[in-house]
Scaffold this active site. Sequence first.
Site, short mmCIF file in Angstrom:
data_model
loop_
_atom_site.label_atom_id
_atom_site.label_comp_id
_atom_site.label_asym_id
_atom_site.label_seq_id
_atom_site.Cartn_x
_atom_site.Cartn_y
_atom_site.Cartn_z
N ARG A 262 7.98 63.35 81.89
CA ARG A 262 7.76 64.73 82.37
C ARG A 262 6.36 65.20 81.99
O ARG A 262 5.73 65.96 82.71
CB ARG A 262 8.82 65.67 81.77
CG ARG A 262 10.16 65.59 82.47
CD ARG A 262 11.09 66.71 82.04
NE ARG A 262 11.62 66.53 80.70
CZ ARG A 262 12.81 65.99 80.42
NH1 ARG A 262 13.60 65.60 81.39
NH2 ARG A 262 13.23 65.87 79.18
N ASP B 67 18.36 68.88 94.47
CA ASP B 67 19.48 68.32 93.71
C ASP B 67 20.77 68.71 94.42
O ASP B 67 20.80 69.67 95.19
CB ASP B 67 19.49 68.85 92.27
CG ASP B 67 20.23 67.92 91.31
OD1 ASP B 67 19.56 67.16 90.57
OD2 ASP B 67 21.48 67.94 91.31
N ASN C 220 21.87 66.71 99.66
CA ASN C 220 21.97 65.30 99.34
C ASN C 220 20.56 64.71 99.49
O ASN C 220 19.95 64.83 100.55
CB ASN C 220 22.95 64.63 100.31
CG ASN C 220 23.11 63.16 100.01
OD1 ASN C 220 22.18 62.48 99.57
ND2 ASN C 220 24.31 62.67 100.24
N ALA C 221 20.05 64.11 98.45
CA ALA C 221 18.65 63.67 98.44
C ALA C 221 18.36 62.68 99.56
O ALA C 221 17.26 62.70 100.13
CB ALA C 221 18.33 63.04 97.09
N ASP D 122 14.19 60.38 90.77
CA ASP D 122 14.87 60.10 89.49
C ASP D 122 16.38 60.20 89.68
O ASP D 122 17.01 61.16 89.22
CB ASP D 122 14.37 61.10 88.43
CG ASP D 122 14.94 60.82 87.05
OD1 ASP D 122 15.45 59.70 86.83
OD2 ASP D 122 14.88 61.72 86.19
N CYS E 140 18.04 54.56 85.57
CA CYS E 140 18.62 54.81 84.24
C CYS E 140 19.83 53.90 84.02
O CYS E 140 20.67 54.17 83.17
CB CYS E 140 18.99 56.28 84.06
SG CYS E 140 20.16 56.88 85.26
C1 LIG Z 1 18.87 61.44 86.20
S1 LIG Z 1 19.23 63.05 86.70
C2 LIG Z 1 17.62 63.72 86.97
C3 LIG Z 1 16.96 64.24 85.70
C4 LIG Z 1 15.75 65.10 85.93
N1 LIG Z 1 14.70 64.37 86.58
C5 LIG Z 1 15.24 65.70 84.64
O1 LIG Z 1 14.13 65.38 84.20
O2 LIG Z 1 15.97 66.52 84.04
C6 LIG Z 1 19.91 62.83 88.29
C7 LIG Z 1 20.24 64.10 89.08
O3 LIG Z 1 20.65 63.69 90.39
C8 LIG Z 1 21.59 64.62 90.90
N2 LIG Z 1 22.27 63.96 92.05
C9 LIG Z 1 23.23 63.02 92.01
N3 LIG Z 1 23.50 62.58 93.26
C10 LIG Z 1 22.68 63.27 94.10
C11 LIG Z 1 22.46 63.24 95.51
N4 LIG Z 1 23.13 62.42 96.30
N5 LIG Z 1 21.53 64.07 96.02
C12 LIG Z 1 20.82 64.92 95.22
N6 LIG Z 1 20.99 64.97 93.88
C13 LIG Z 1 21.91 64.15 93.33
C14 LIG Z 1 22.43 64.99 89.71
O4 LIG Z 1 23.02 66.27 89.90
C15 LIG Z 1 21.37 64.97 88.57
O5 LIG Z 1 20.89 66.27 88.35
#
Ligand SMILES: C[S@@+](CC[C@H](N)C(=O)[O-])C[C@H]1O[C@@H](n2cnc3c(N)ncnc32)[C@H](O)[C@@H]1O
Length: 391
Positions: free
Chosen positions: A208, A247, A274-275, A295, A335
């Site tokens: 970050r 997100d 949805n990403a 991420d 991760c």
């Molecule tokens: C590893 S975390 C990201 C951490 C963030 N970069 C940080 O520094 O705090 C993954 C994130 O992906 C989100 N997520 C899971 N599936 C998703 C999807 N299909 N589309 C968008 N977001 C998603 C989760 O809600 C979670 O917040």
Amino acid sequence: MLQIRVKPGIEDRIRGMFPWIYKPEIASYSRKPKKGEPVVVRDVSGKFLGYGYINPDVNIAVRLLSFDKDKPLTEELIRERIKEAYEYRKRLYINSNAYRLVHSEGDLLPGLIVDVYGEYLAVEFTTYGMNLYREAVLETLIELLKPAGIYEKVNETAKRVEGLPVEEGVLYGEVPEEVVIWEHDLKYYINIPQGQKTGFFLDQRNARKFVRNLVEPGERCLDVFCHTGGFALNMKKAGAGEVIGVDISELALKEAEKNAVLNGLEGIRWVKANAFDYLRQLAKKGEQFGVVIIDPPSFAKNKAAVPNALRGYKELLVRGLKVTKKGGYLAVFSCSFHITEQHLLDTLLAASLDVKRQVRVIAKTFQDLDHPWVLQMPNTLYLKGVWVEVI
Ligand SMILES: C[S@@+](CC[C@H](N)C(=O)[O-])C[C@H]1O[C@@H](n2cnc3c(N)ncnc32)[C@H](O)[C@@H]1O
């Protein structure tokens, strides 16, 4: 104490200080094992290999804590290890009041996670064996850190697999629904009871910070899988123009929005989507960004899930590269232990050939140092990030 002997050939791996023994690798038991009890591990001829605890109901049946004949698994050993973990963190330069104090096998304490959020702690017992030491763990944490409150988070998978009799809730003192922590020069609301993991992805602290080096003033930036806004806030702080954070979690986005206000940062658009779909739409519209962060959550919890996970990464990277401008930067993270750095590089290469853009690797990042990576235990290196420039 219960004694077990491992099958021939397994002893080399244990002498190499790998701390797991799988159930089929056990040759014999001195008696019927009880769930969670301490165990002495020997090779087939009876020579000492290590001390650990056993759960005969699960595949990773034994987790070792000691390879030293003079250090059996006792409450005292657990207390000592927690103190060592604390001393190690004191030697690190952690520019935050939030950090991981105990990282399971990374601190030779399998089954225990402890995160510090200012004066509050979040703990997770992820194995039956470690849960039997919960009183000693709590007493040691209270003695060392004098926290205002300790909250127990429950990892549902671990609970189901290990058969743990634990529930979420406050274990000590009081824990408010929201806590404010600082990291570098930014503040964040952390929701320990309801947030993902223990409330924050502490492991990305260094990444970050690193992203700030790449942001040109006024440039558009994109934070995909933004959670509570960590990368987006740092990009804005570094002088970005419009920033979009995407997100799927409503709660995470609410916190992200509040975090922007908390830091007086304007001009971040938080999108619930949805990403995969959102990136496709951005690419279709020909949108361009100077820095793109991808991420995602762990797509591969086991080896069998790797091929599907890689297909997911490929889709994300093709779309991500399409929306990264020439001379811009993209970072992708895994991760999951099962998705390696080489997987990320191979998938980046394949995606860049698909979109006919060359990329050059400018950096690699890993989980921050408060999530120790023990060489003898490859699984302790789980978070990898590859950063490329699109040329
Ligand atoms: C590893 S975390 C990201 C951490 C963030 N970069 C940080 O520094 O705090 C993954 C994130 O992906 C989100 N997520 C899971 N599936 C998703 C999807 N299909 N589309 C968008 N977001 C998603 C989760 O809600 C979670 O917040």
